[in-house]
Design a protein around this motif. Structure first.
Motif, PDB file in Angstrom:
ATOM      1  N   PRO A 203      43.533  39.069  35.781  1.00  0.00           N
ATOM      2  CA  PRO A 203      43.562  37.718  36.366  1.00  0.00           C
ATOM      3  C   PRO A 203      44.636  37.550  37.437  1.00  0.00           C
ATOM      4  N   LYS A 204      45.776  38.221  37.246  1.00  0.00           N
ATOM      5  CA  LYS A 204      46.846  38.098  38.229  1.00  0.00           C
ATOM      6  C   LYS A 204      46.505  38.836  39.522  1.00  0.00           C
ATOM      7  N   MET A 205      45.596  39.814  39.425  1.00  0.00           N
ATOM      8  CA  MET A 205      45.203  40.572  40.616  1.00  0.00           C
ATOM      9  C   MET A 205      43.970  39.978  41.287  1.00  0.00           C
ATOM     10  N   LYS A 206      43.441  38.918  40.680  1.00  0.00           N
ATOM     11  CA  LYS A 206      42.157  38.391  41.135  1.00  0.00           C
ATOM     12  C   LYS A 206      42.126  38.129  42.642  1.00  0.00           C
ATOM     13  N   HIS A 207      43.159  37.476  43.144  1.00  0.00           N
ATOM     14  CA  HIS A 207      43.135  37.110  44.558  1.00  0.00           C
ATOM     15  C   HIS A 207      43.219  38.322  45.475  1.00  0.00           C
ATOM     16  N   VAL A 208      44.131  39.233  45.175  1.00  0.00           N
ATOM     17  CA  VAL A 208      44.229  40.411  46.040  1.00  0.00           C
ATOM     18  C   VAL A 208      42.974  41.276  45.920  1.00  0.00           C
ATOM     19  N   LEU A 209      42.391  41.332  44.731  1.00  0.00           N
ATOM     20  CA  LEU A 209      41.170  42.137  44.584  1.00  0.00           C
ATOM     21  C   LEU A 209      40.009  41.497  45.335  1.00  0.00           C
ATOM     22  N   THR A 210      39.966  40.165  45.345  1.00  0.00           N
ATOM     23  CA  THR A 210      38.932  39.493  46.130  1.00  0.00           C
ATOM     24  C   THR A 210      39.049  39.891  47.591  1.00  0.00           C
ATOM     25  N   ILE A 211      40.282  39.903  48.072  1.00  0.00           N
ATOM     26  CA  ILE A 211      40.509  40.290  49.468  1.00  0.00           C
ATOM     27  C   ILE A 211      40.147  41.759  49.666  1.00  0.00           C
ATOM     28  N   ALA A 212      40.542  42.602  48.702  1.00  0.00           N
ATOM     29  CA  ALA A 212      40.232  44.029  48.809  1.00  0.00           C
ATOM     30  C   ALA A 212      38.724  44.243  48.876  1.00  0.00           C
ATOM     31  N   ILE A 213      37.991  43.560  48.001  1.00  0.00           N
ATOM     32  CA  ILE A 213      36.531  43.734  47.983  1.00  0.00           C
ATOM     33  C   ILE A 213      35.925  43.231  49.293  1.00  0.00           C
ATOM     34  N   LEU A 214      36.388  42.088  49.764  1.00  0.00           N
ATOM     35  CA  LEU A 214      35.872  41.558  51.031  1.00  0.00           C
ATOM     36  C   LEU A 214      36.132  42.525  52.183  1.00  0.00           C
ATOM     37  N   LEU A 215      37.356  43.014  52.260  1.00  0.00           N
ATOM     38  CA  LEU A 215      37.705  43.933  53.351  1.00  0.00           C
ATOM     39  C   LEU A 215      36.892  45.208  53.268  1.00  0.00           C
ATOM     40  N   MET A 269      24.058  38.633  58.098  1.00  0.00           N
ATOM     41  CA  MET A 269      24.001  39.199  56.769  1.00  0.00           C
ATOM     42  C   MET A 269      25.417  39.455  56.230  1.00  0.00           C
ATOM     43  N   THR A 270      26.270  40.036  57.067  1.00  0.00           N
ATOM     44  CA  THR A 270      27.652  40.284  56.668  1.00  0.00           C
ATOM     45  C   THR A 270      28.324  38.966  56.301  1.00  0.00           C
ATOM     46  N   LEU A 271      28.123  37.990  57.167  1.00  0.00           N
ATOM     47  CA  LEU A 271      28.726  36.680  56.959  1.00  0.00           C
ATOM     48  C   LEU A 271      28.243  36.071  55.648  1.00  0.00           C
ATOM     49  N   LEU A 272      26.939  36.152  55.421  1.00  0.00           N
ATOM     50  CA  LEU A 272      26.337  35.545  54.239  1.00  0.00           C
ATOM     51  C   LEU A 272      26.870  36.184  52.955  1.00  0.00           C
ATOM     52  N   VAL A 273      26.900  37.520  52.948  1.00  0.00           N
ATOM     53  CA  VAL A 273      27.356  38.205  51.734  1.00  0.00           C
ATOM     54  C   VAL A 273      28.812  37.851  51.442  1.00  0.00           C
ATOM     55  N   CYS A 274      29.639  37.854  52.493  1.00  0.00           N
ATOM     56  CA  CYS A 274      31.062  37.528  52.306  1.00  0.00           C
ATOM     57  C   CYS A 274      31.215  36.104  51.787  1.00  0.00           C
ATOM     58  N   TRP A 275      30.453  35.198  52.374  1.00  0.00           N
ATOM     59  CA  TRP A 275      30.557  33.792  51.977  1.00  0.00           C
ATOM     60  C   TRP A 275      30.124  33.619  50.525  1.00  0.00           C
ATOM     61  N   MET A 282      35.664  32.314  43.858  1.00  0.00           N
ATOM     62  CA  MET A 282      36.665  31.256  43.831  1.00  0.00           C
ATOM     63  C   MET A 282      36.191  30.029  43.043  1.00  0.00           C
ATOM     64  N   GLN A 283      34.936  30.097  42.575  1.00  0.00           N
ATOM     65  CA  GLN A 283      34.436  28.992  41.771  1.00  0.00           C
ATOM     66  C   GLN A 283      35.219  28.944  40.457  1.00  0.00           C
ATOM     67  N   GLY A 284      35.466  27.763  39.977  1.00  0.00           N
ATOM     68  CA  GLY A 284      36.204  27.681  38.728  1.00  0.00           C
ATOM     69  C   GLY A 284      37.700  27.673  38.950  1.00  0.00           C
ATOM     70  N   GLU A 285      38.145  27.977  40.189  1.00  0.00           N
ATOM     71  CA  GLU A 285      39.564  27.872  40.496  1.00  0.00           C
ATOM     72  C   GLU A 285      39.975  26.401  40.459  1.00  0.00           C
ATOM     73  N   LYS A 286      39.080  25.556  40.990  1.00  0.00           N
ATOM     74  CA  LYS A 286      39.428  24.128  41.034  1.00  0.00           C
ATOM     75  C   LYS A 286      38.487  23.342  40.141  1.00  0.00           C
ATOM     76  N   SER A 287      38.641  23.527  38.862  1.00  0.00           N
ATOM     77  CA  SER A 287      37.802  22.726  37.985  1.00  0.00           C
ATOM     78  C   SER A 287      38.668  21.699  37.277  1.00  0.00           C
TER      79      SER A 287
END
Lengths: 287, 372
Positions: A203-215, A269-275, A282-287
């Motif tokens: 969970p603590k790596m969630k944000h950096v891993l999200t960025i890693a996966i996106l990149l 397609m790239t844009l759509l997949v990333c979005w 990031m869903q559930g971050e602001k619940s």
């Protein structure tokens, strides 16, 4: 209170708008322009509407390239993300060896794509390359110029070698930011190694891993140099991914309409997949 | 009952804890008071079993627990940082120690709801810690420590990162809540007034050593040595090197007549320590020693003012209540009242402390220490 309208602010933003227009919007519009028209030279254009788009979307060739593209990207992500996290977990948290590891990890990132391509190309040659020769000597038939599977293996190996470090560095940064007391607290709770990973580190790596996966997704989805340097998309069209196919269509066959339509589909397609990925993560971050 | 016997901890070539012996009774409230890096956290980690002492022994209920893994010790610990499992809901966070222990679901549910009600978290049970305020996050951590039913509860500056109002609130509630569990309760803090508000017993720590351990009020009223007195004073005590001859104490050529305990001391040089709120800017009734000083800084908080002064190369601070207007550079006299003298010998040992009924009047209004 009335809102104060400050029209002068527009002048301040203007230079940025001009630069963005010249380097992004205008080139993109050129592509859009080509994608809906046909030309026989002499700057004479005919409007074709969505013809190129339907042709691209219906073509076997595009489907093939797209399928190869997704399989390649999925394989790369499936290897690099877990491997990167595993390496980051195994790295020392501080001290001399931590610095050594970081420098070693950063090295591949400094090497240009085509150099990586050329390096592995030679390294994996079945007759004179150490890897290729070694594998064949061990009795494993390996020749990336002939076998599609071998070519795939080599491209993935190159990318993993080149870019796993990025995931490692990001994951390592995420791990370093975890306060030592989290581990103490888990220890006092009697949490297992797996529980520590699952409930604290991950969970603590969630944000950096999200960025890693996106990149890594964006980068590997746009992969061009490695398959190009290795076999130019072959053997056959086995490593002809979207970008290679696009360059073939645009510069090889000079099929500007098709190539432009492909570019736009590729981009969307790239844009759509990333979005999609970002929104879901990031869903559930602001619940 | 937790007993530390001549416990030392060395890391590399640094002494973190030096020869500490302490005895905490079951159901008691114990404060570890000391400045940053005095060894409070190191000591707590030894008590918890997160670290092993280099030498000495630690007993819990008469049995040595050195080398026993922390999971088997039934210890709960809360930290200055708000430590919760980030991806779990508040409910699951509170439930986590019981889940590890394999408690049945019904008991877990009941205990979680009880603890949540006690910590005022009932309406936040479904949220994740990141969606809570700092105070709520720390209350979640405290609830987790509470449901564990630990024999030893260690709180390492748990309120340091909270805002003022929440601290006040929790400081009052915490000892009550944990007292009911019958656990040995250890609370580390850097703030003297927090120790006084909590009461119980206090171990004053400095540089890895326990300089004094006893009932909090006693340690405050009769610090065994200068270092304990300093640990238990914020702002620091004012040190005045004085010479005693006959029935008088002298400083800078001026002397003041003393009586009682002070008069009975052997003649010679002493270090006299005076609490900031006993250093007076107006002459109180009775014999005092007036000293001309120069104001170097003033800090006014509204309810009280800190006046920093310099004299004879010494820096003192006077704490007065209300807003006290003096300008930097002003010459002001300060009055030293022998009835407020803590007298230490040249080895820094206490030889005389103010008696509790003859203190100067200003301390009654002092806001900082509560009880003088």
């Amino acid at each position: 209170m009335n809102k104060v309208q400050n029209n002068k602010a527009w002048f301040m933003v203007l230079p940025v708008l001009v630069i963005v227009a010249l380097n992004a919007v205008v080139p993109l519009m050129t592509v859009v322009n080509y994608s809906v028209q046909d030309t026989f030279g002499n700057n004479v254009f005919f409007f074709e509407g969505t013809r190129w788009f339907s042709e691209v979307l219906a073509s076997e060739r595009f489907h093939g390239a797209l399928g190869r593209q997704f399989s390649l990207t999925a394989t790369i992500l499936a290897i690099e993300i877990p491997l990167g996290v595993a390496i980051a977990l195994a790295m020392p948290r501080s001290g001399f060896w931590a610095s050594v590891c970081l420098v070693l990890m950063a090295l591949p990132l400094l090497i240009p794509w085509n150099v990586v391509g050329a390096m592995w190309n030679i390294y994996a040659l079945p007759d004179i390359g150490l890897l290729g020769y070694g594998l064949n000597w061990l009795g494993i038939s390996y020749d990336y110029t002939q076998q599609p599977l071998a070519a795939w293996f080599t491209v993935i190996l190159m990318d993993v070698w080149h870019w796993t470090s990025l995931v490692v560095l990001l994951a390592y940064a995420g791990l370093q930011s975890i306060d030592e007391n989290y581990y103490r607290a888990a220890q006092i709770d009697g949490a297992s190694r797996w529980a520590v990973f699952r409930y604290i580190q991950l969970p603590k790596m969630k944000h950096v891993l999200t960025i890693a996966i996106l990149l890594r997704f964006m980068d590997s989805f746009m992969i061009y140099t490695e398959p190009f340097v290795l076999t130019g998309g072959g053997p056959g069209n086995s490593t002809t991914v979207l970008s290679i196919d696009l360059v073939k269509a645009a510069l090889g066959e000079f099929n500007l309409g098709i190539a432009s339509a492909m570019s736009i589909i590729y981009f969307l397609m790239t844009l759509l997949v990333c979005w999609l990925f970002y929104t879901i993560t990031m869903q559930g971050e602001k619940s | 009952m937790l007993e530390l016997m001549n416990v030392s901890k060395r890391v590399g070539n640094q002494d973190h804890i030096r020869d500490v012996s302490l005895r905490f009774d079951k159901g008691s409230l114990n404060v570890l008071l000391g400045p940053t890096l005095s060894g409070k956290t190191s000591l707590m980690r030894l008590m918890a079993g997160l670290d092993k002492p280099t030498s000495g022994d630690i007993h819990f209920n008469g049995e040595s627990v050195v080398g026993m893994p922390v999971q088997k010790r039934n210890v709960a610990m809360v930290y200055q940082q708000f430590i919760n499992y980030p991806a779990m809901s508040v409910y699951e966070n509170i439930a986590s120690p019981m889940r590890v222990a394999g408690v049945d679901g019904e008991t877990i549910d009941r205990k979680v709801r009880e603890a949540a009600a006690l910590m005022k978290l009932s309406e936040f049970l479904d949220r994740t810690p990141l969606n809570l305020s700092g105070g709520q996050q720390q209350r979640t951590a405290l609830a987790r420590a509470l449901v564990k039913g630990a024999d030893l509860v260690l709180l390492d500056e748990p309120l340091a990162n909270l805002d003022y109002k929440l601290r006040e609130e929790l400081r009052v509630e915490l000892p009550k809540i944990f007292a009911e569990t019958g656990a040995v309760f250890v609370y580390a803090t850097t703030e003297p007034h927090e120790a006084l508000l909590l009461g119980g017993k206090t171990a004053a720590l400095s540089e890895g050593r326990v300089s004094q351990f006893g009932s909090t009020i006693d340690v405050y009223n009769r610090p065994a040595d200068l270092i304990t007195a300093q640990t238990f004073s914020d702002p620091p005590m004012n040190i005045v090197p004085m010479t005693k001859s006959g029935a008088a104490f002298a400083f800078g050529g001026v002397s003041v007549a003393v009586s009682g305990e002070l008069a009975g001391l052997a003649d010679g040089a002493y270090k006299v320590a005076i609490r900031p709120h006993h250093l007076m800017l107006h002459a109180p009734s009775g014999e005092t020693l007036a000293q001309e000083t120069r104001v170097s800084t003033t800090e006014i908080t509204g309810s009280e003012s800190f006046i920093h002064v310099e004299t004879e190369g010494l820096r003192w601070v006077a704490l007065t209540h209300g807003v006290h207007r003096v300008e930097v550079g002003d010459k002001v006299p300060v009055y030293l009242d022998p009835r407020s003298f803590f007298v230490f010998d040249q080895q820094d040992r206490l030889v005389a402390a103010p008696s509790q009924d003859g203190l100067p009047h200003e301390d009654l209004a002092s806001a900082s220490a509560g009880h003088g």
